[in-house]
Design an enzyme around this catalytic site. Structure first.
Site, PDB file in Angstrom:
ATOM      1  N   HIS A 146     -43.286 -27.980 -13.356  1.00  9.97           N
ATOM      2  CA  HIS A 146     -43.468 -29.361 -12.914  1.00  9.97           C
ATOM      3  C   HIS A 146     -44.011 -29.408 -11.492  1.00  9.97           C
ATOM      4  O   HIS A 146     -43.561 -28.671 -10.615  1.00  9.97           O
ATOM      5  CB  HIS A 146     -42.147 -30.126 -13.022  1.00  9.97           C
ATOM      6  CG  HIS A 146     -41.698 -30.320 -14.443  1.00  9.97           C
ATOM      7  ND1 HIS A 146     -40.407 -30.629 -14.777  1.00  9.97           N
ATOM      8  CD2 HIS A 146     -42.384 -30.242 -15.620  1.00  9.97           C
ATOM      9  CE1 HIS A 146     -40.299 -30.741 -16.098  1.00  9.97           C
ATOM     10  NE2 HIS A 146     -41.493 -30.510 -16.628  1.00  9.97           N
ATOM     11  N   ASP A 195     -34.167 -27.296 -11.681  1.00  9.92           N
ATOM     12  CA  ASP A 195     -33.699 -28.442 -12.445  1.00  9.92           C
ATOM     13  C   ASP A 195     -32.776 -28.039 -13.585  1.00  9.92           C
ATOM     14  O   ASP A 195     -32.617 -28.795 -14.555  1.00  9.92           O
ATOM     15  CB  ASP A 195     -34.891 -29.236 -12.995  1.00  9.92           C
ATOM     16  CG  ASP A 195     -35.572 -30.068 -11.914  1.00  9.92           C
ATOM     17  OD1 ASP A 195     -35.110 -30.025 -10.761  1.00  9.92           O
ATOM     18  OD2 ASP A 195     -36.572 -30.743 -12.223  1.00  9.92           O
ATOM     19  N   ASP A 203     -43.628 -31.278  -9.001  1.00  6.59           N
ATOM     20  CA  ASP A 203     -42.732 -31.505  -7.856  1.00  6.59           C
ATOM     21  C   ASP A 203     -41.981 -30.238  -7.472  1.00  6.59           C
ATOM     22  O   ASP A 203     -41.228 -30.239  -6.488  1.00  6.59           O
ATOM     23  CB  ASP A 203     -41.764 -32.656  -8.136  1.00  6.59           C
ATOM     24  CG  ASP A 203     -40.822 -32.382  -9.280  1.00  6.59           C
ATOM     25  OD1 ASP A 203     -41.243 -31.774 -10.285  1.00  6.59           O
ATOM     26  OD2 ASP A 203     -39.638 -32.774  -9.194  1.00  6.59           O
ATOM     27  N   HIS A 204     -42.202 -29.147  -8.192  1.00  5.45           N
ATOM     28  CA  HIS A 204     -41.618 -27.849  -7.831  1.00  5.45           C
ATOM     29  C   HIS A 204     -42.692 -26.796  -7.562  1.00  5.45           C
ATOM     30  O   HIS A 204     -42.410 -25.809  -6.890  1.00  5.45           O
ATOM     31  CB  HIS A 204     -40.682 -27.367  -8.942  1.00  5.45           C
ATOM     32  CG  HIS A 204     -39.464 -28.214  -9.104  1.00  5.45           C
ATOM     33  ND1 HIS A 204     -38.221 -27.868  -8.606  1.00  5.45           N
ATOM     34  CD2 HIS A 204     -39.300 -29.427  -9.685  1.00  5.45           C
ATOM     35  CE1 HIS A 204     -37.352 -28.825  -8.880  1.00  5.45           C
ATOM     36  NE2 HIS A 204     -37.980 -29.787  -9.535  1.00  5.45           N
ATOM     37  N   HIS A 225     -32.775 -30.976  -6.379  1.00  2.83           N
ATOM     38  CA  HIS A 225     -32.856 -32.399  -6.039  1.00  2.83           C
ATOM     39  C   HIS A 225     -31.579 -32.878  -5.359  1.00  2.83           C
ATOM     40  O   HIS A 225     -30.497 -32.332  -5.589  1.00  2.83           O
ATOM     41  CB  HIS A 225     -33.069 -33.250  -7.297  1.00  2.83           C
ATOM     42  CG  HIS A 225     -34.399 -33.071  -7.942  1.00  2.83           C
ATOM     43  ND1 HIS A 225     -35.504 -33.812  -7.598  1.00  2.83           N
ATOM     44  CD2 HIS A 225     -34.802 -32.221  -8.926  1.00  2.83           C
ATOM     45  CE1 HIS A 225     -36.535 -33.431  -8.336  1.00  2.83           C
ATOM     46  NE2 HIS A 225     -36.132 -32.472  -9.156  1.00  2.83           N
ATOM     47  N   HIS A 233     -34.639 -27.441 -19.630  1.00  2.00           N
ATOM     48  CA  HIS A 233     -35.445 -28.447 -18.938  1.00  2.00           C
ATOM     49  C   HIS A 233     -36.914 -28.234 -19.289  1.00  2.00           C
ATOM     50  O   HIS A 233     -37.631 -29.180 -19.645  1.00  2.00           O
ATOM     51  CB  HIS A 233     -35.204 -28.341 -17.437  1.00  2.00           C
ATOM     52  CG  HIS A 233     -35.902 -29.382 -16.627  1.00  2.00           C
ATOM     53  ND1 HIS A 233     -35.586 -30.716 -16.681  1.00  2.00           N
ATOM     54  CD2 HIS A 233     -36.916 -29.279 -15.728  1.00  2.00           C
ATOM     55  CE1 HIS A 233     -36.357 -31.399 -15.858  1.00  2.00           C
ATOM     56  NE2 HIS A 233     -37.186 -30.548 -15.277  1.00  2.00           N
ATOM     57  N   HIS A 260     -40.011 -23.703 -12.249  1.00  4.81           N
ATOM     58  CA  HIS A 260     -40.697 -24.187 -13.447  1.00  4.81           C
ATOM     59  C   HIS A 260     -41.998 -24.880 -13.057  1.00  4.81           C
ATOM     60  O   HIS A 260     -42.315 -25.021 -11.878  1.00  4.81           O
ATOM     61  CB  HIS A 260     -39.798 -25.098 -14.279  1.00  4.81           C
ATOM     62  CG  HIS A 260     -39.340 -26.342 -13.600  1.00  4.81           C
ATOM     63  ND1 HIS A 260     -38.474 -26.346 -12.525  1.00  4.81           N
ATOM     64  CD2 HIS A 260     -39.607 -27.654 -13.861  1.00  4.81           C
ATOM     65  CE1 HIS A 260     -38.228 -27.585 -12.150  1.00  4.81           C
ATOM     66  NE2 HIS A 260     -38.910 -28.402 -12.947  1.00  4.81           N
TER      67      HIS A 260
END
Length: 374
Positions: A163, A242, A165-166, A280, A218, A161
């Site tokens: 975001h 996520d 942090d990905h 995570h 998400h 996705h």
């Protein structure tokens, strides 16, 4: 960063496991000596409001909630925040937030790469051809160090996705590996996306086959990826981003409980022997929360005990199996009477079973969002 790759040789698929790491008679875990790196701290996720604390500390992103998420996901502020997170994580965890454990079965190697404060990227290697794919390359320097250490050619980036942090490492890795393609959903604003995927579409990397699964909830365009382990004598491997964590699931930023429930059902439908590789390291917090919902669940108690030991030694807790998850993950147990009773919920007259399950999931998610570690 390369230091995190030397945790020891990968345990061959099929080697006996120790208590707490047994996965259907097969195992991907191997005892590894802790690095002596600083103790993992809590928080630090770029999307902030998804942060799960591990100590008595306030989540700095929680007060702004939806407003912060809107800024994070729709403006350059999110990227600048991601860059700050990368810098801080590199300083605090020069060898990664956890000691990873590679998983190997004939022809395949899966290398978890601890990045940021609690994220995982995954380098998936066709060992016969030395061709590889990476899932969610959060920190491009750490991922590149893994690629060089393994001596492989990067052919694909699978992004679950948008975001940061990905997806934050997509551009840098694309620049370095010119022929590398970036796969993901066209519904998410994934950086450097070259090959949009449809639900159930398959992609080959060397002899490896990945299948994309549309799993919104998400984010609108969230996708999970399944590696077909059958040709190599291994199980399916779900890289869930996520969508699904060990004993948890992602926050519903852009979806309803009904949407998330349907996506989780897709994951469960992959089969009980499927290995779960989450985005995570949330296992300890999620299991501790779950134990407050189900006070008498032996499977949950045993897993919590094992995970507590792993985290004390700064070891990674992944993978788990979907069989395990269904015994303790409250987001996969919405159909269980014991969980429904613990939440004080009853199915209404004429209420569709899935509508009731969505209501159960909504309540679990609400409680998890309010939960604070002690």
């Amino acid at each position: 960063p390369a230091g995190l790759l030397a945790a020891g040789p990968a345990r061959p698929w099929g080697q006996p496991a120790t208590l707490g790491t047994q996965l259907l008679g097969r195992n991907c875990h191997q005892p590894a000596r802790p690095r002596g790196s600083p103790e993992p701290r809590s928080g630090g996720l770029p999307e902030g409001v998804e942060y799960i604390p591990t100590r008595k500390a306030k989540n700095p992103m929680k007060p702004v909630g939806v407003a912060w998420y809107s800024l994070y996901s729709r403006t350059r502020l999110g990227y600048f925040f991601y860059q700050w997170q990368v810098k801080k994580a590199r300083e605090r965890y020069p060898h990664g937030h956890s000691v990873p454990q590679p998983c190997r079965f004939p022809g395949v190697k899966i290398l978890p790469i601890p990045v940021l404060s609690n994220n995982y990227s995954y380098l998936v290697i066709d060992t016969g051809s030395s061709r590889a794919a990476v899932v969610d390359p959060s920190d491009p320097l750490v991922v590149q160090a893994a690629i060089e250490e393994e001596g492989v050619m990067l052919e694909a980036i699978f992004c679950t996705h948008k975001h940061w942090d990905h997806s934050g490492g997509n551009a840098s890795l694309r620049q370095r590996h010119g022929s590398c393609k970036v796969y993901g959903s066209s519904l998410d604003a994934i950086p450097e996306l070259t090959n949009p995927l449809a639900d159930r579409e398959k992609v080959s990397v060397g002899c490896l086959t990945f299948e994309a699964l549309t799993t919104p909830g998400h984010t609108v365009g969230h996708m999970a990826y399944v590696l077909d382990g059958g040709p190599f004598g291994g199980p399916p491997c779900l890289f869930s981003g996520d969508l699904l964590f060990l004993a948890g699931c992602g926050k519903l930023f852009e979806g309803s409980p009904e949407t998330m429930l349907a996506s989780l059902d897709v994951a469960v439908g992959l089969g009980e022997d499927t290995l779960l590789w989450p985005g995570h390291e949330y296992a300890l917090e999620c299991l501790t929360f779950a134990s407050l919902l189900e006070l008498d669940n032996p499977a949950l108690e045993q897993k919590l005990q094992w995970v507590t030991q792993q985290r004390q030694e700064k070891r990674s807790t992944c993978p788990s199996t979907l069989r395990e998850e269904q015994t303790y993950n409250p987001f996969l147990r919405t159909h269980r009477p014991e969980l429904q009773a613990a939440l004080g919920l009853q199915r209404g007259g004429g209420e569709h079973p899935d509508a009731f399950r969505a209501r159960v999931l909504k309540e679990v998610r609400r409680r998890k969002d309010l939960y604070k570690a002690t």
